[in-house]
Scaffold this motif. Structure first.
Motif, mmCIF file in Angstrom:
data_model
loop_
_atom_site.group_PDB
_atom_site.id
_atom_site.type_symbol
_atom_site.label_atom_id
_atom_site.label_comp_id
_atom_site.label_asym_id
_atom_site.label_seq_id
_atom_site.Cartn_x
_atom_site.Cartn_y
_atom_site.Cartn_z
ATOM 1 N N LEU A 447 0.425 -0.973 0.069
ATOM 2 C CA LEU A 447 -0.133 -0.234 0.181
ATOM 3 C C LEU A 447 1.028 0.815 0.011
ATOM 4 O O LEU A 447 1.931 1.112 0.362
ATOM 5 C CB LEU A 447 -1.131 0.211 1.104
ATOM 6 C CG LEU A 447 -1.765 -1.278 1.293
ATOM 7 C CD1 LEU A 447 -2.775 -0.943 2.807
ATOM 8 C CD2 LEU A 447 -2.951 -1.034 -0.227
ATOM 9 N N TRP A 448 0.514 2.580 0.004
ATOM 10 C CA TRP A 448 1.022 3.693 -0.875
ATOM 11 C C TRP A 448 1.807 4.043 0.470
ATOM 12 O O TRP A 448 0.355 4.327 1.362
ATOM 13 C CB TRP A 448 -0.229 4.299 -0.894
ATOM 14 C CG TRP A 448 1.032 5.326 -2.091
ATOM 15 C CD1 TRP A 448 0.760 7.370 -0.981
ATOM 16 C CD2 TRP A 448 2.486 6.086 -2.698
ATOM 17 N NE1 TRP A 448 2.063 8.355 -1.185
ATOM 18 C CE2 TRP A 448 2.136 7.837 -2.453
ATOM 19 C CE3 TRP A 448 3.001 5.301 -3.343
ATOM 20 C CZ2 TRP A 448 3.366 7.661 -3.286
ATOM 21 C CZ3 TRP A 448 3.466 5.872 -4.722
ATOM 22 C CH2 TRP A 448 4.454 7.155 -4.448
ATOM 23 N N GLU A 449 2.641 3.907 0.659
ATOM 24 C CA GLU A 449 2.912 5.070 1.418
ATOM 25 C C GLU A 449 2.268 6.086 1.911
ATOM 26 O O GLU A 449 2.564 7.272 1.532
ATOM 27 C CB GLU A 449 5.261 4.836 1.631
ATOM 28 C CG GLU A 449 5.404 3.686 1.631
ATOM 29 C CD GLU A 449 5.346 2.397 3.075
ATOM 30 O OE1 GLU A 449 4.850 3.794 4.144
ATOM 31 O OE2 GLU A 449 5.877 1.514 3.127
ATOM 32 N N GLY A 450 2.589 6.388 3.587
ATOM 33 C CA GLY A 450 1.583 7.820 3.806
ATOM 34 C C GLY A 450 0.742 7.952 4.266
ATOM 35 O O GLY A 450 -0.505 8.502 4.695
ATOM 36 N N GLY A 451 -0.644 6.559 4.188
ATOM 37 C CA GLY A 451 -1.708 6.771 4.124
ATOM 38 C C GLY A 451 -2.471 5.932 4.990
ATOM 39 O O GLY A 451 -1.740 4.152 4.900
ATOM 40 N N LEU A 452 -3.590 5.321 5.546
ATOM 41 C CA LEU A 452 -3.855 4.323 5.937
ATOM 42 C C LEU A 452 -5.473 4.179 4.976
ATOM 43 O O LEU A 452 -6.138 4.884 4.913
ATOM 44 C CB LEU A 452 -4.209 4.371 7.123
ATOM 45 C CG LEU A 452 -3.428 4.815 7.941
ATOM 46 C CD1 LEU A 452 -4.568 5.382 9.177
ATOM 47 C CD2 LEU A 452 -2.808 4.080 8.277
ATOM 48 N N PHE A 453 -5.601 2.453 5.051
ATOM 49 C CA PHE A 453 -6.338 2.071 4.004
ATOM 50 C C PHE A 453 -7.315 0.595 3.795
ATOM 51 O O PHE A 453 -6.658 -0.017 5.321
ATOM 52 C CB PHE A 453 -5.845 1.475 2.285
ATOM 53 C CG PHE A 453 -4.744 2.403 1.889
ATOM 54 C CD1 PHE A 453 -5.893 3.739 1.260
ATOM 55 C CD2 PHE A 453 -3.676 2.225 2.190
ATOM 56 C CE1 PHE A 453 -4.499 4.165 0.505
ATOM 57 C CE2 PHE A 453 -2.708 3.434 1.862
ATOM 58 C CZ PHE A 453 -3.415 4.807 1.284
ATOM 59 N N ARG A 454 -8.112 0.255 3.829
ATOM 60 C CA ARG A 454 -9.207 -0.253 4.254
ATOM 61 C C ARG A 454 -10.180 -0.450 2.686
ATOM 62 O O ARG A 454 -9.973 -0.422 2.228
ATOM 63 C CB ARG A 454 -10.498 0.067 4.767
ATOM 64 C CG ARG A 454 -9.894 0.277 5.989
ATOM 65 C CD ARG A 454 -11.062 0.538 7.085
ATOM 66 N NE ARG A 454 -11.117 1.375 8.639
ATOM 67 C CZ ARG A 454 -11.839 1.313 9.382
ATOM 68 N NH1 ARG A 454 -13.352 1.285 9.440
ATOM 69 N NH2 ARG A 454 -11.342 1.783 10.199
ATOM 70 N N TYR A 455 -9.660 -2.342 2.782
ATOM 71 C CA TYR A 455 -9.861 -2.731 0.982
ATOM 72 C C TYR A 455 -10.672 -4.368 1.449
ATOM 73 O O TYR A 455 -10.496 -5.096 2.209
ATOM 74 C CB TYR A 455 -8.834 -3.333 0.457
ATOM 75 C CG TYR A 455 -7.776 -3.805 0.609
ATOM 76 C CD1 TYR A 455 -7.115 -5.154 0.621
ATOM 77 C CD2 TYR A 455 -6.998 -3.156 1.949
ATOM 78 C CE1 TYR A 455 -6.290 -5.821 0.967
ATOM 79 C CE2 TYR A 455 -5.883 -4.124 2.643
ATOM 80 C CZ TYR A 455 -5.676 -5.198 2.459
ATOM 81 O OH TYR A 455 -4.655 -5.945 2.257
ATOM 82 N N PHE A 456 -10.498 -4.729 -0.118
ATOM 83 C CA PHE A 456 -11.039 -6.413 0.509
ATOM 84 C C PHE A 456 -10.468 -6.556 -1.350
ATOM 85 O O PHE A 456 -10.147 -6.080 -2.024
ATOM 86 C CB PHE A 456 -12.784 -6.543 -0.027
ATOM 87 C CG PHE A 456 -13.621 -5.721 -0.628
ATOM 88 C CD1 PHE A 456 -13.728 -6.900 -1.264
ATOM 89 C CD2 PHE A 456 -14.220 -5.516 -0.286
ATOM 90 C CE1 PHE A 456 -14.757 -6.718 -2.774
ATOM 91 C CE2 PHE A 456 -15.066 -4.184 -1.906
ATOM 92 C CZ PHE A 456 -15.246 -5.078 -2.711
ATOM 93 N N ILE A 457 -9.918 -8.092 -1.571
ATOM 94 C CA ILE A 457 -9.569 -8.643 -2.971
ATOM 95 C C ILE A 457 -10.983 -9.563 -3.173
ATOM 96 O O ILE A 457 -10.713 -10.824 -2.354
ATOM 97 C CB ILE A 457 -8.284 -9.048 -2.025
ATOM 98 C CG1 ILE A 457 -7.481 -7.479 -2.542
ATOM 99 C CG2 ILE A 457 -7.245 -9.489 -4.030
ATOM 100 C CD1 ILE A 457 -5.723 -8.564 -2.173
#
Length: 524
Positions: A447-457
């Protein structure tokens, strides 16, 4: 009327090309100056970013720095190479040069910059320029950069010129990996004693780690006299190994080395289109049949489906020794595209029949190239599907991001290449299409550094029926994601971000920088 409108559109495209070409190295309207070894190159950020993902990242992520200093300095590139990089960006062409070293430098730069259009252009140029002097240097770059198409072209050229290749002192310039890749091929056909002489000379100037190069010599294909008078005095092979080879030669033990067979095949059935591809109509009776030059042990087929656009195919493959009894070895009802790497249990065969069952773009099945081999090491298989121990989510394996912004960046091979692929939260998604089915159970996602994320695959074999693989929608995630799930066949992967702390123009973006996919090889 329609023809007149088409003529006007074509003329405008030509004029637009000429207008952009006029801006090449033109200081007028330029908004950035790039200095390479003291020489100034005037350029335009919008054009560079539109044509190349690397520049898009640089201008996107370092906007403030560029505003403060409209000059950038390059030191790891020659003046010629950078000038030709700019020329291709602005005009779609480069200056023809017979200097393969310069072309290889530009190719490596195109790989570093994830500039796929230029990489493909230069790959085709190098394939047509292969000769007995430059094949070694081209192969080394192809191996170091994992350029499968260029490496295969080098191997084919060397197969066709095997005696000359091993007789040249330039062979000694090959590193161990490249030398092994050439010598271990069943289709690299030269007298085995000549191959040993070549290897012996190579070992005098190179370090053969774990004796991997000398092991490429098929000792049981030599004569007893050659082993006693030439091989043993070299002290490159242990006596125990030599006695075992002699036992095979005189028939005490069965042979463990396959004969080298000069690659030759005859196309028995199918139609041809100006020698660019073979094809057959997709019906219940048509096929493409290939006859090998001799009955051969085969466990690997490499073939290329027509891939000028995003079309995909389904097909099956059958093999036979006599054209009467056929055995099906591959049955791919999946949407497959471009290069196909197909492994199966070894068979003694002379005929191979490829039957296309579906084409998303037309009613014909198209085959651009076809090769059949025996390989001593094959990957783990589940049925007729590869369970890979190496990452296959890369451009060189013809993986393709078919949904998502900055698509090529996600499938880069080198971590040091900057950038990210992204989609807008609640609007779209990222979808990857692999060239063929793979059995996978592990994903590494950066995941891109500097961010927080939620996701599904989710995964799919047909892009219609999706199956959840990973659900990270309830916890904030960052950096590397090491993900495991139950093993399954996969042709498509869908990554959907549901939350992000990263905003661009008030729009939430889900960003990922790198995707790697693997199978379950714990028992290998």
């Amino acid at each position: 009327m329609a023809e007149e409108e088409k003529e006007v559109l074509t003329s405008q495209i030509v004029k637009a090309h000429d207008d952009f070409s006029w801006l090449y190295l033109n200081q007028r309207y330029s908004d950035i100056t790039i200095i390479v070894h003291g020489r100034k190159f005037y350029a335009h950020k919008a054009i560079l970013a539109a044509r190349c993902d690397f520049f898009k990242f640089v201008f996107y992520d370092h906007v403030q720095a560029i505003k403060e200093s409209p000059e950038a300095i390059g030191t790891d590139i020659s003046v010629w190479a950078f000038q030709e990089l700019l020329r291709f960006i602005y005009t779609g062409a480069i200056i023809t040069t017979p200097n393969v070293t310069l072309i290889l430098e530009l190719l490596e730069i195109s790989v570093n910059c994830s500039f796929t259009d230029l990489e493909n252009f230069l790959t085709n140029k190098l394939k047509s320029a292969l000769n007995l002097e430059n094949a070694y240097d081209i192969l080394n770059v192809a191996n170091s950069r994992d350029l499968d198409e260029l490496r295969d072209a080098c191997h084919t050229f060397m197969d066709e010129n095997a005696p000359e290749i091993i007789a040249s002192p330039l062979f000694n310039n090959l590193p161990q990996k490249s030398a092994i890749g050439v010598l271990q091929r069943d289709t690299f056909c030269a007298p085995e004693i000549a191959i040993f002489d070549c290897v012996a000379k190579w070992c005098k100037v190179n370090k053969d780690v774990d004796n991997l190069v000398i092991q490429c010599v098929r000792l049981s294909l030599l004569t007893v006299d050659e082993i006693v008078s030439t091989v043993r005095p070299s002290e490159l092979v242990e006596d125990e190994t030599l006695w075992a080879a002699i036992a095979e030669i005189i028939g005490i033990k069965p042979k463990t080395s396959f004969y080298r067979i000069k690659k030759s095949a005859v196309l028995l059935t199918s139609k041809r289109n100006l020698n660019t591809y073979a094809y057959h109509p997709i019906d219940k009776s048509s096929s493409i049949t290939v006859r090998l030059g001799a009955p051969s042990q085969v466990n690997y087929i490499k073939m290329r489906l027509l891939d000028e656009d995003l079309r995909f195919y389904s097909y099956y493959i059958e093999v036979s020794l006599d054209q009467r009894n056929w055995k099906r070895i591959i049955n791919y009802s999946y949407p497959c595209r471009s290069w196909q790497d197909l492994y199966f249990k070894e068979e003694m065969i002379q005929y191979i029949r490829i039957v296309g069952t579906y084409n998303s773009a037309s009613q014909d099945f198209h085959l651009v190239s076809f090769e059949a081999y025996y390989k001593s090491d094959i990957p783990k298989l589940v049925g007729d599907i590869i369970c890979p121990d190496k990452n296959f989510a890369i451009l060189n394996k013809k993986a393709l991001v078919i949904e998502g912004n900055n698509p090529n960046v996600l499938l880069k091979q080198h971590f040091e290449i900057p950038g990210f692929t992204y989609h807008t939260i609640d609007v779209d998604q990222i979808v990857v299409h692999f060239a063929q089915p793979y059995m996978i159970s592990r994903i590494q996602l950066l995941l891109w550094e500097g961010g927080l994320f939620r996701y599904f695959i989710e995964t799919s074999v047909d892009k219609t029926n999706w199956r959840i693989a990973v659900d990270r929608t309830k916890a904030n995630c960052s950096s590397w994601q090491l993900l495991q799930f139950d093993e399954r066949p996969v042709v498509f992967i869908k990554i959907v971000g549901t939350y992000s702390t990263v905003t661009n123009d008030k729009v939430k973006e889900f960003r990922c920088a790198l995707l790697k996919c693997f199978g379950n090889n714990d028992d290998n």
